[in-house]
Scaffold this active site. Sequence first.
Site, PDB file in Angstrom:
ATOM      1  N   HIS A  36      42.795  43.888  32.357  1.00 19.74           N
ATOM      2  CA  HIS A  36      41.485  43.263  32.513  1.00 19.74           C
ATOM      3  C   HIS A  36      41.520  41.785  32.098  1.00 19.74           C
ATOM      4  CE1 HIS A  36      39.124  46.749  33.795  1.00 19.74           C
ATOM      5  NE2 HIS A  36      39.969  47.450  33.072  1.00 19.74           N
ATOM      6  N   GLY A 125      45.221  54.559  39.621  1.00 22.67           N
ATOM      7  CA  GLY A 125      45.543  53.388  38.801  1.00 22.67           C
ATOM      8  C   GLY A 125      46.920  52.819  39.079  1.00 22.67           C
ATOM      9  N   SER A 129      45.495  51.040  46.777  1.00 18.14           N
ATOM     10  CA  SER A 129      44.727  50.166  47.678  1.00 18.14           C
ATOM     11  C   SER A 129      45.483  48.877  47.969  1.00 18.14           C
ATOM     12  CB  SER A 129      43.384  49.761  47.075  1.00 18.14           C
ATOM     13  OG  SER A 129      42.782  50.827  46.448  1.00 18.14           O
ATOM     14  N   ASP A 173      47.091  43.077  41.418  1.00 17.43           N
ATOM     15  CA  ASP A 173      47.673  44.200  42.164  1.00 17.43           C
ATOM     16  C   ASP A 173      48.300  43.735  43.476  1.00 17.43           C
ATOM     17  OD1 ASP A 173      46.451  45.511  40.111  1.00 17.43           O
ATOM     18  OD2 ASP A 173      44.864  46.398  41.330  1.00 17.43           O
TER      19      ASP A 173
HETATM   20  C1  GLA Z   1      42.403  46.919  38.724  1.00 20.49           C
HETATM   21  C2  GLA Z   1      42.153  45.597  39.439  1.00 20.49           C
HETATM   22  C3  GLA Z   1      43.046  44.486  38.881  1.00 20.49           C
HETATM   23  C4  GLA Z   1      42.954  44.422  37.358  1.00 20.49           C
HETATM   24  C5  GLA Z   1      43.098  45.796  36.731  1.00 20.49           C
HETATM   25  C6  GLA Z   1      42.839  45.790  35.242  1.00 20.49           C
HETATM   26  O1  GLA Z   1      43.704  47.367  38.987  1.00 20.49           O
HETATM   27  O2  GLA Z   1      42.383  45.733  40.822  1.00 20.49           O
HETATM   28  O3  GLA Z   1      42.704  43.260  39.483  1.00 20.49           O
HETATM   29  O4  GLA Z   1      41.753  43.814  36.966  1.00 20.49           O
HETATM   30  O5  GLA Z   1      42.234  46.757  37.326  1.00 20.49           O
HETATM   31  O6  GLA Z   1      43.782  45.017  34.584  1.00 20.49           O
END
Ligand code: GLA
Length: 389
Positions: A36, A125, A129, A173
């Site tokens: 985050h 997680g 996507s 990501d």
């Molecule tokens: C998701 C979001 C990322 C990042 C993480 C938390 O994966 O897509 O951009 O903010 O949560 O670190």
Amino acid sequence: MAVDASRCAQIFSERFGSAPAVIARAPGRVNLIGEHTDYNHGFVLPMAIERDTMIAGRPLNEPVLRLWAENLGAAGEFSLNAIARQPDAPWADYLLGVALELQRLGRPVSGAEAVILGDVPLGCGLSSSAALEMAALAFFEALGGFRLDDAEAARLGQRVENGFLGLSSGIMDQFISRCGRADHALFLDCRSLERRLVPVVMEQAVFVIANTNCPRGLTGSKYNERVAECGEAVRVLREKTGREGTHLRDFTASDLDAARGGMSEVVYRRARHVITENDRTREACEALSAGDLVRFGILMNESDRSLREDYEVTNRELDAMTSIARSLPGCLGSRMTGAGFGGCTVSLVLRDDADRFCAELSRRYQEATGRAGETYVTRAADGAGAVSG
Ligand code: GLA
């Protein structure tokens, strides 16, 4: 490579009656530390994993995408003129969003028939996507005979999330799915996009991913709520310190203490997580580079505590998984990874203890929660690209 390209080609041939002209792939990721922080213009340390989304297809002369999603057993045909979201086929939104952003950049977007096949666990997680977006981009690039700059590619993926899909996510990501390198993690400054590859082939230890197999529920709205809380912290910090920052990246722990009186307890804790996590991530990158795995593990544990107590993005299952992990022999550190509210954890475990660690973790997690967890030991993988064409 995680998904077998020849299997993907075979599925395409069975569905569409010829060999594919192009096969593209992109990996999922695990974030080692720096959670985050990306949308706060901070630091992250993810690595791409040996789990892919693959797209095999051939161009069409008409502006449509004719798709088969093998994992979902779903088919659909979508116009590339006046692209719109597909409430009945949300999986197609990722490809359509990428096509729309490419059109906006003035790039050629060919119609195509294609199959999608993957082994990144969905919604857990590990960035299924982003893998689908970056695989779609690599597919359109190969069909159109162009290649975007890597940073531009990641930004395009982020715009799909922020604009087309309405999730205020950061750039981590897409960036790691595009730019990952085998046997390396990537230290990324999410403001300048400067990056450094950090070797993660360790003689004594491995990273173990553990999936809580817990549906993430309200992830989207809670995620956007955290983004808004960080924005509120910045507003107060600017007012109280008289400084010009635009993101939490621009402020220090002492700025935060000075501004504490102007913000709610909750907003204060959210900001404290982000500011301390940025420091931890920089330090963790140094520790990993220097081979100081013990220090790295300690920083993982501190990150997890901050995410649990200050940022409040863990849940019962994540907390069970990390606390059991930490109690097992050979575990140097354990934390939730990704957005949170369910999904996966990552632990650093001594190689000699890894098999026993995985078995024990699964057994005790099930005992504690009644859910069957899953563990994966993975190497760091290469980022997105065409497999053949
Ligand atoms: C998701 C979001 C990322 C990042 C993480 C938390 O994966 O897509 O951009 O903010 O949560 O670190």
